[in-house]
Write a protein that holds these residues in place. Structure first.
Motif, PDB file in Angstrom:
ATOM      1  N   SER A 224       6.663 -84.931  29.770  1.00 48.99           N
ATOM      2  CA  SER A 224       5.205 -84.969  29.624  1.00 48.99           C
ATOM      3  C   SER A 224       4.789 -85.823  28.431  1.00 48.99           C
ATOM      4  CB  SER A 224       4.672 -83.553  29.477  1.00 48.99           C
ATOM      5  OG  SER A 224       3.275 -83.557  29.295  1.00 48.99           O
ATOM      6  N   ASN A 225       5.478 -85.688  27.332  1.00 48.24           N
ATOM      7  CA  ASN A 225       5.128 -86.452  26.129  1.00 48.24           C
ATOM      8  C   ASN A 225       5.346 -87.955  26.327  1.00 48.24           C
ATOM      9  OD1 ASN A 225       4.395 -84.164  24.728  1.00 48.24           O
ATOM     10  ND2 ASN A 225       6.378 -83.907  23.711  1.00 48.24           N
ATOM     11  N   ALA A 226       6.406 -88.309  27.053  1.00 51.28           N
ATOM     12  CA  ALA A 226       6.720 -89.731  27.264  1.00 51.28           C
ATOM     13  C   ALA A 226       5.828 -90.363  28.322  1.00 51.28           C
ATOM     14  CB  ALA A 226       8.186 -89.878  27.661  1.00 51.28           C
ATOM     15  N   ARG A 227       5.267 -89.537  29.220  1.00 52.55           N
ATOM     16  CA  ARG A 227       4.390 -90.030  30.292  1.00 52.55           C
ATOM     17  C   ARG A 227       5.074 -91.073  31.174  1.00 52.55           C
ATOM     18  NH1 ARG A 227      -1.494 -90.596  27.206  1.00 52.55           N
ATOM     19  NH2 ARG A 227      -1.592 -88.434  26.488  1.00 52.55           N
ATOM     20  N   LEU A 228       6.339 -90.817  31.443  1.00 55.66           N
ATOM     21  CA  LEU A 228       7.096 -91.738  32.289  1.00 55.66           C
ATOM     22  C   LEU A 228       7.521 -91.098  33.610  1.00 55.66           C
ATOM     23  CD1 LEU A 228       9.392 -93.675  29.785  1.00 55.66           C
ATOM     24  CD2 LEU A 228       7.619 -94.625  31.244  1.00 55.66           C
ATOM     25  N   GLY A 229       7.508 -89.770  33.676  1.00 62.55           N
ATOM     26  CA  GLY A 229       7.901 -89.090  34.911  1.00 62.55           C
ATOM     27  C   GLY A 229       9.391 -88.905  35.051  1.00 62.55           C
ATOM     28  N   VAL A 230      10.166 -89.373  34.073  1.00 59.74           N
ATOM     29  CA  VAL A 230      11.622 -89.219  34.108  1.00 59.74           C
ATOM     30  C   VAL A 230      12.137 -88.995  32.698  1.00 59.74           C
ATOM     31  CG1 VAL A 230      11.915 -90.702  36.138  1.00 59.74           C
ATOM     32  CG2 VAL A 230      12.068 -91.690  33.846  1.00 59.74           C
ATOM     33  N   ALA A 231      13.386 -88.534  32.632  1.00 66.71           N
ATOM     34  CA  ALA A 231      14.084 -88.455  31.348  1.00 66.71           C
ATOM     35  C   ALA A 231      15.516 -88.889  31.571  1.00 66.71           C
ATOM     36  CB  ALA A 231      14.031 -87.038  30.783  1.00 66.71           C
ATOM     37  N   ALA A 232      16.047 -89.644  30.624  1.00 68.09           N
ATOM     38  CA  ALA A 232      17.448 -90.064  30.689  1.00 68.09           C
ATOM     39  C   ALA A 232      18.307 -88.975  30.060  1.00 68.09           C
ATOM     40  CB  ALA A 232      17.637 -91.379  29.943  1.00 68.09           C
ATOM     41  N   ILE A 233      19.397 -88.616  30.724  1.00 73.71           N
ATOM     42  CA  ILE A 233      20.311 -87.598  30.209  1.00 73.71           C
ATOM     43  C   ILE A 233      21.433 -88.329  29.483  1.00 73.71           C
ATOM     44  CG2 ILE A 233      21.574 -85.507  30.749  1.00 73.71           C
ATOM     45  CD1 ILE A 233      18.586 -85.645  31.702  1.00 73.71           C
ATOM     46  N   MET A 234      21.578 -88.026  28.188  1.00 75.45           N
ATOM     47  CA  MET A 234      22.502 -88.778  27.344  1.00 75.45           C
ATOM     48  C   MET A 234      23.518 -87.867  26.676  1.00 75.45           C
ATOM     49  SD  MET A 234      21.131 -91.870  27.664  1.00 75.45           S
ATOM     50  CE  MET A 234      21.989 -92.758  26.361  1.00 75.45           C
ATOM     51  N   GLU A 235      24.748 -88.351  26.620  1.00 75.69           N
ATOM     52  CA  GLU A 235      25.789 -87.747  25.787  1.00 75.69           C
ATOM     53  C   GLU A 235      26.167 -88.797  24.757  1.00 75.69           C
ATOM     54  OE1 GLU A 235      28.194 -84.352  28.195  1.00 75.69           O
ATOM     55  OE2 GLU A 235      28.861 -86.417  28.500  1.00 75.69           O
ATOM     56  N   GLY A 236      25.616 -88.654  23.566  1.00 72.94           N
ATOM     57  CA  GLY A 236      25.763 -89.714  22.580  1.00 72.94           C
ATOM     58  C   GLY A 236      24.999 -90.924  23.045  1.00 72.94           C
ATOM     59  N   ASP A 237      25.693 -92.073  23.118  1.00 71.94           N
ATOM     60  CA  ASP A 237      25.032 -93.284  23.623  1.00 71.94           C
ATOM     61  C   ASP A 237      25.413 -93.566  25.068  1.00 71.94           C
ATOM     62  OD1 ASP A 237      27.649 -94.010  23.308  1.00 71.94           O
ATOM     63  OD2 ASP A 237      27.253 -95.812  22.120  1.00 71.94           O
ATOM     64  N   ARG A 238      26.028 -92.584  25.739  1.00 75.41           N
ATOM     65  CA  ARG A 238      26.451 -92.758  27.132  1.00 75.41           C
ATOM     66  C   ARG A 238      25.441 -92.132  28.074  1.00 75.41           C
ATOM     67  NH1 ARG A 238      29.398 -90.118  31.084  1.00 75.41           N
ATOM     68  NH2 ARG A 238      29.617 -88.247  29.765  1.00 75.41           N
ATOM     69  N   ILE A 239      25.051 -92.885  29.102  1.00 76.85           N
ATOM     70  CA  ILE A 239      24.137 -92.373  30.120  1.00 76.85           C
ATOM     71  C   ILE A 239      24.935 -91.519  31.093  1.00 76.85           C
ATOM     72  CG2 ILE A 239      22.544 -92.991  31.981  1.00 76.85           C
ATOM     73  CD1 ILE A 239      22.217 -95.729  30.575  1.00 76.85           C
ATOM     74  N   CYS A 240      24.544 -90.267  31.246  1.00 74.78           N
ATOM     75  CA  CYS A 240      25.278 -89.412  32.183  1.00 74.78           C
ATOM     76  C   CYS A 240      24.410 -88.889  33.308  1.00 74.78           C
ATOM     77  CB  CYS A 240      25.961 -88.266  31.446  1.00 74.78           C
ATOM     78  SG  CYS A 240      24.837 -87.155  30.574  1.00 74.78           S
ATOM     79  N   GLY A 241      23.121 -89.223  33.316  1.00 74.25           N
ATOM     80  CA  GLY A 241      22.288 -88.772  34.411  1.00 74.25           C
ATOM     81  C   GLY A 241      20.825 -89.082  34.211  1.00 74.25           C
ATOM     82  N   LEU A 242      20.028 -88.636  35.175  1.00 74.43           N
ATOM     83  CA  LEU A 242      18.580 -88.842  35.141  1.00 74.43           C
ATOM     84  C   LEU A 242      17.917 -87.644  35.805  1.00 74.43           C
ATOM     85  CD1 LEU A 242      16.319 -91.459  34.960  1.00 74.43           C
ATOM     86  CD2 LEU A 242      16.345 -90.926  37.380  1.00 74.43           C
ATOM     87  N   VAL A 243      16.795 -87.220  35.271  1.00 78.32           N
ATOM     88  CA  VAL A 243      16.024 -86.161  35.902  1.00 78.32           C
ATOM     89  C   VAL A 243      14.576 -86.619  35.999  1.00 78.32           C
ATOM     90  CG1 VAL A 243      15.472 -84.947  33.755  1.00 78.32           C
ATOM     91  CG2 VAL A 243      15.502 -83.681  35.904  1.00 78.32           C
ATOM     92  N   THR A 244      13.949 -86.342  37.128  1.00 81.56           N
ATOM     93  CA  THR A 244      12.558 -86.733  37.335  1.00 81.56           C
ATOM     94  C   THR A 244      11.669 -85.501  37.322  1.00 81.56           C
ATOM     95  OG1 THR A 244      12.575 -86.493  39.739  1.00 81.56           O
ATOM     96  CG2 THR A 244      13.407 -88.578  38.840  1.00 81.56           C
ATOM     97  N   ASP A 245      10.367 -85.731  37.200  1.00 82.24           N
ATOM     98  CA  ASP A 245       9.452 -84.582  37.253  1.00 82.24           C
ATOM     99  C   ASP A 245       9.518 -83.911  38.614  1.00 82.24           C
ATOM    100  OD1 ASP A 245       8.259 -86.626  38.644  1.00 82.24           O
ATOM    101  OD2 ASP A 245       6.415 -86.657  37.461  1.00 82.24           O
ATOM    102  N   GLY A 246       9.871 -84.698  39.652  1.00 86.35           N
ATOM    103  CA  GLY A 246      10.056 -84.115  40.981  1.00 86.35           C
ATOM    104  C   GLY A 246      11.243 -83.174  41.009  1.00 86.35           C
ATOM    105  N   ASP A 247      12.335 -83.547  40.320  1.00 85.99           N
ATOM    106  CA  ASP A 247      13.501 -82.664  40.227  1.00 85.99           C
ATOM    107  C   ASP A 247      13.117 -81.339  39.570  1.00 85.99           C
ATOM    108  OD1 ASP A 247      15.213 -84.599  41.321  1.00 85.99           O
ATOM    109  OD2 ASP A 247      15.613 -85.491  39.348  1.00 85.99           O
ATOM    110  N   VAL A 248      12.299 -81.429  38.531  1.00 82.04           N
ATOM    111  CA  VAL A 248      11.881 -80.221  37.808  1.00 82.04           C
ATOM    112  C   VAL A 248      11.026 -79.337  38.710  1.00 82.04           C
ATOM    113  CG1 VAL A 248      10.579 -79.352  35.847  1.00 82.04           C
ATOM    114  CG2 VAL A 248      12.013 -81.389  35.576  1.00 82.04           C
ATOM    115  N   ARG A 249      10.100 -79.930  39.444  1.00 80.30           N
ATOM    116  CA  ARG A 249       9.238 -79.125  40.327  1.00 80.30           C
ATOM    117  C   ARG A 249      10.052 -78.426  41.413  1.00 80.30           C
ATOM    118  NH1 ARG A 249       5.989 -83.724  39.983  1.00 80.30           N
ATOM    119  NH2 ARG A 249       6.643 -84.364  42.078  1.00 80.30           N
ATOM    120  N   ARG A 250      11.023 -79.158  41.964  1.00 84.52           N
ATOM    121  CA  ARG A 250      11.866 -78.559  43.009  1.00 84.52           C
ATOM    122  C   ARG A 250      12.722 -77.436  42.435  1.00 84.52           C
ATOM    123  NH1 ARG A 250      11.526 -83.916  44.770  1.00 84.52           N
ATOM    124  NH2 ARG A 250      13.234 -84.610  43.410  1.00 84.52           N
ATOM    125  N   ALA A 251      13.164 -77.596  41.184  1.00 85.24           N
ATOM    126  CA  ALA A 251      13.950 -76.542  40.539  1.00 85.24           C
ATOM    127  C   ALA A 251      13.098 -75.294  40.310  1.00 85.24           C
ATOM    128  CB  ALA A 251      14.514 -77.052  39.212  1.00 85.24           C
TER     129      ALA A 251
END
Length: 323
Positions: A224-251
């Motif tokens: 919500s704060n970023a106003r992008l509709g997604v968030a990057a999932i990070m472990e350090g500087d490694r990209i390990c996934g992505l979650v969208t606002d749609g994923d959150v609503r379905r959850a």
């Protein structure tokens, strides 16, 4: 008695017939003219007087934007000093429906002495201009659309279409591509699409990056704060996934009362679609349309996250470009 609509239809018919007849008037001179322009080490200079001059200006503009260096030269101004802009390496395209336009004919002695190849576009193959040209393009018409047969109408349309045919043939022979066209039109939407890189339009500040162990209820705040509709999932500087606002609503719908216990790693996409920041925005748009997604993670050549780009960023003509 003819109505206004009748006059319009008559104009369309006469001019379309004039254009349709051009194909039968093509001779080897057309290909010869194309080959001469391709071999030209200078520019293609277009000249014409009156309405032919206006058509010539458009033809020169079309040629210049499709890979053939070209400009329009007014014959009257040329006779009074502007001939100095013509080099022996240039090819001259002279347009005159009658082939007897005085301002054009006055240029012939200079062009012959200067060694210029002259391509004429006239409605009379026996005219003085046609006879003093290396190549002649026949744009004769059966009749003008003007009811008085005075105003250049069908004849100027025929000349314009012949000029387009010349430009298109040159494009084909040069192997001119959409990317080349865009280079000459950087201010248009096509130029923007074909020249702009993902790194120029991506969001790079305050990116929503969260660890895989973060609770979904907290991820909602980050998205919500970023106003992008997604968030990057990070472990350090490694990209390990992505979650969208749609994923959150379905959850929320799936887990209901357990939602506040769920961590983002349980619902994230583990192989998110990514794109290099050096890629063209057309590539990003194609990926989004193919996979029906609205966001892409952007990386550098080393796989590090450098930004996020959304479909809106690619489609908006008002997007700020980060040069």
């Amino acid at each position: 008695m003819s109505t206004i609509t009748d006059i319009a239809r008559h104009t369309f018919r006469v001019e379309s017939e004039a254009v349709g007849a051009l194909a039968s008037k093509l001779t080897g001179d057309f290909e010869g003219a194309v080959r001469a322009v391709l071999a030209c080490r200078g520019k293609l200079i277009v000249t014409g007087m009156g309405k032919s001059g206006l058509i010539g200006s458009k033809i020169a503009a079309t040629l210049a934007s499709t890979g053939t260096p070209s400009f329009f030269m007014h014959p009257g101004e040329a006779y009074h000093g502007d001939l100095g802009m013509i080099s022996p390496q240039d090819v001259v395209l002279a347009i005159s429906n009658s082939g007897q336009t005085d301002e054009i004919l006055k240029l012939i002695p200079f062009l012959e002495d200067n060694g210029n190849i002259v391509i004429s576009m006239t409605g009379s193959s026996g005219s003085t201009l046609a006879r003093h040209s290396r190549f002649h393009l026949d744009v004769s018409v059966a009749e003008e659309a003007c009811p008085l047969s005075l105003a250049p109408t069908s004849s100027t349309t025929a000349a314009l279409v012949m000029g387009d045919a010349l430009a298109m043939a040159l494009m084909h022979e040069r192997g001119f591509k959409a990317e080349d066209f865009a280079r000459f039109h950087p201010g248009g939407s096509l130029g923007r699409k074909l020249l702009t890189r993902v790194g120029d339009v991506m969001r790079r500040d305050n990116l929503p990056c969260v660890p895989p162990q973060m609770l979904l209820s907290d991820v909602i705040i980050e998205i919500s704060n970023a106003r992008l509709g997604v968030a990057a999932i990070m472990e350090g500087d490694r990209i390990c996934g992505l979650v969208t606002d749609g994923d959150v609503r379905r959850a929320m719908q799936k887990y209901r009362s357990r939602f506040f216990e769920i961590r983002v790693e349980e619902v994230m996409t583990r192989t998110p679609k990514m794109i290099l920041q050096s890629a063209r925005i057309t590539e990003a748009e194609e990926i989004m349309r193919r996979f029906k997604i609205h966001s892409l993670l952007v990386t550098d050549g080393e796989g590090r996250l450098t930004g996020i780009v959304e479909l809106y960023d690619l489609m908006s003509d008002n997007t700020h470009v980060n040069f």
